[in-house]
Design an enzyme around this catalytic site. Sequence first.
Site, PDB file in Angstrom:
ATOM      1  N   SER A 146     -10.045  -0.519   6.998  1.00  0.00           N
ATOM      2  CA  SER A 146      -9.437  -0.408   5.665  1.00  0.00           C
ATOM      3  C   SER A 146      -8.757  -1.651   5.113  1.00  0.00           C
ATOM      4  CB  SER A 146      -8.436   0.743   5.643  1.00  0.00           C
ATOM      5  OG  SER A 146      -9.146   1.950   5.515  1.00  0.00           O
TER       6      SER A 146
ATOM      7  N   LYS B 103       0.864  -1.184   0.000  1.00  0.00           N
ATOM      8  CA  LYS B 103       0.000   0.000   0.000  1.00  0.00           C
ATOM      9  C   LYS B 103       0.899   1.232   0.000  1.00  0.00           C
ATOM     10  CE  LYS B 103      -3.859   1.980   2.713  1.00  0.00           C
ATOM     11  NZ  LYS B 103      -4.732   1.786   3.910  1.00  0.00           N
TER      12      LYS B 103
ATOM     13  N   SER C  59      -9.766   1.985   2.864  1.00  0.00           N
ATOM     14  CA  SER C  59      -8.835   2.741   2.054  1.00  0.00           C
ATOM     15  C   SER C  59      -7.815   1.867   1.312  1.00  0.00           C
ATOM     16  CB  SER C  59      -8.076   3.742   2.931  1.00  0.00           C
ATOM     17  OG  SER C  59      -7.254   3.064   3.866  1.00  0.00           O
TER      18      SER C  59
HETATM   19  N1  GLN Z   1     -13.374   4.302   6.344  1.00  0.00           N
HETATM   20  C1  GLN Z   1     -12.742   4.651   7.587  1.00  0.00           C
HETATM   21  C2  GLN Z   1     -12.274   6.089   7.534  1.00  0.00           C
HETATM   22  O1  GLN Z   1     -12.499   6.703   6.573  1.00  0.00           O
HETATM   23  C3  GLN Z   1     -11.604   3.711   7.890  1.00  0.00           C
HETATM   24  C4  GLN Z   1     -10.381   3.984   7.096  1.00  0.00           C
HETATM   25  C5  GLN Z   1      -9.188   3.164   7.522  1.00  0.00           C
HETATM   26  O2  GLN Z   1      -9.312   2.112   8.158  1.00  0.00           O
HETATM   27  N2  GLN Z   1      -8.015   3.682   7.196  1.00  0.00           N
HETATM   28  O3  GLN Z   1     -11.688   6.595   8.429  1.00  0.00           O
END
Ligand code: GLN
Length: 492
Positions: free
Chosen positions: A178, A79, A154
């Site tokens: 995410s 990532k 994400s």
């Molecule tokens: N969707 C969640 C957020 O926007 C989790 C994102 C994540 O785990 N990085 O914060």
Amino acid sequence: MTDLHRLSIRELAEGLSQAKFSSRELTEHYLQRIAKLDSQVKSYVTVTPEQALAEANAADAALKAGNATALTGIPLAHKDIFCTKGIKTTAGSKILDNFISPYDATVVEKTKAAGLVTLGKVNMDEFAMGSTSESSYVGATSNPWALDHVPGGSSGGSAAAVAADLAPFATGTDTGGSIRQPASFCGLTGLKPTYGRVSRFGIIAYASSLDQAGPMARSAEDCAYLMNVIAGHDAKDSTSVKKEVDDYVANLSNTSVKGLRIGIPKQYFNVAGLDEDVKARVEESLKKLEEMGATLVEIDLNMTEAYVPTYYLIAPAEASSNLSRYDGVRYGYRCENPADLMDLYKRSRSEGFGPEVQRRILIGTYALSAGYYDAYYVKAQKVRRLIQQDFLKAFENVDVIAAPSAPTTAYKIGANLSPTEMYLGDIYTLAVNLAGLPAINAPVGFDKDSLPVGLQLIGNYWSESQLLSIVHQYQQNTDWHTKRAAIAEENA
Ligand code: GLN
């Protein structure tokens, strides 16, 4: 061989050690697939063929010399939130478009030391804030199962790359879902470890008390191989825990599903917005686990309504503090012709950050401001403790807790959900991070539009082996994890 991308990690390791193919051939195979197919998926932000081939050559030499590890020569994708020495690390943000880290994240260092070959860096929501990967400054990534749908987020690039067979496995990070949600949207297995199990050193920080890295792959077995490499204490991360690391691969058959007590939270299956197909597939998977010998136990998790508001105070508060370092002075994007220092700060940040990141910085700064600190931030921290206690109480009676990973399957690209609609989609994943617990997503079938559905299993602290083992046994008795999207069936 034209079908190297069909092999599991164990099969790849066996093939390499028996010299059925070389790391160079395997790496070239993946690079060819990326060159041919990634224009449709757009999972990679940066492909690094030169470095990958050099690493593959070194791996082949190590294999020949007999000093290879279990995974030497197998490719992977990182990532784009993990710092990689000499390769751009953007975190999906324009503000880091020109950022080349002078060091590797500990996770990257460990994968390199294990002889893994880095194919490149994959797309993500800007600073990991989002659930669709659309907020990346380079644009959206497609879901391999339906190219006009999002892969989730994400870690959407990681999920899409693996689901399209453009990498055998990938790293992801999970602050509020995410890893699990994109794994669910793309039909993969993804593990969010206990907070402190994997080093955060060199991972671009979003919300430091919630962030955790983990593996994303086709199966629990593939995830176990990557966990064996990345887990462990790191002196460079004071929140990583000094605790012996399990051999996750050796433990894959250690937990018996027979007699396993699986908690089913009443509140979770009555959530407004839970898609009927998702509910049905998750219930079928639980029935299967029951057939395999597990007992389903109804439990209460009374704090469910507090998950979304608590997370969406704490995460932005920490983000507003973490992101204050991007000021246009030391590194990253700098606006053109600043009039003075204030103008430099203001324009570098407003031109460099996208709208969702700006929204979070504003919410977080407000929650932390002197007049509101007690009313919002301190209160959210107290509720966070109650959420954790709710789980600990549940674990007195059950071994693991089952839930969907997300209330829906993948959204269409450009669906343009309002921030609150999007935040509500995180209802099943956020509490795990607030409590610091481990959890896993496993693919359990498809909805009426042939989009993947995921089951989430939440474990008590340090139960990564148990979670991987349960999913491994489920996967020995089912074949959802072997299904491939049409684009993964294409040959390069
Ligand atoms: N969707 C969640 C957020 O926007 C989790 C994102 C994540 O785990 N990085 O914060």
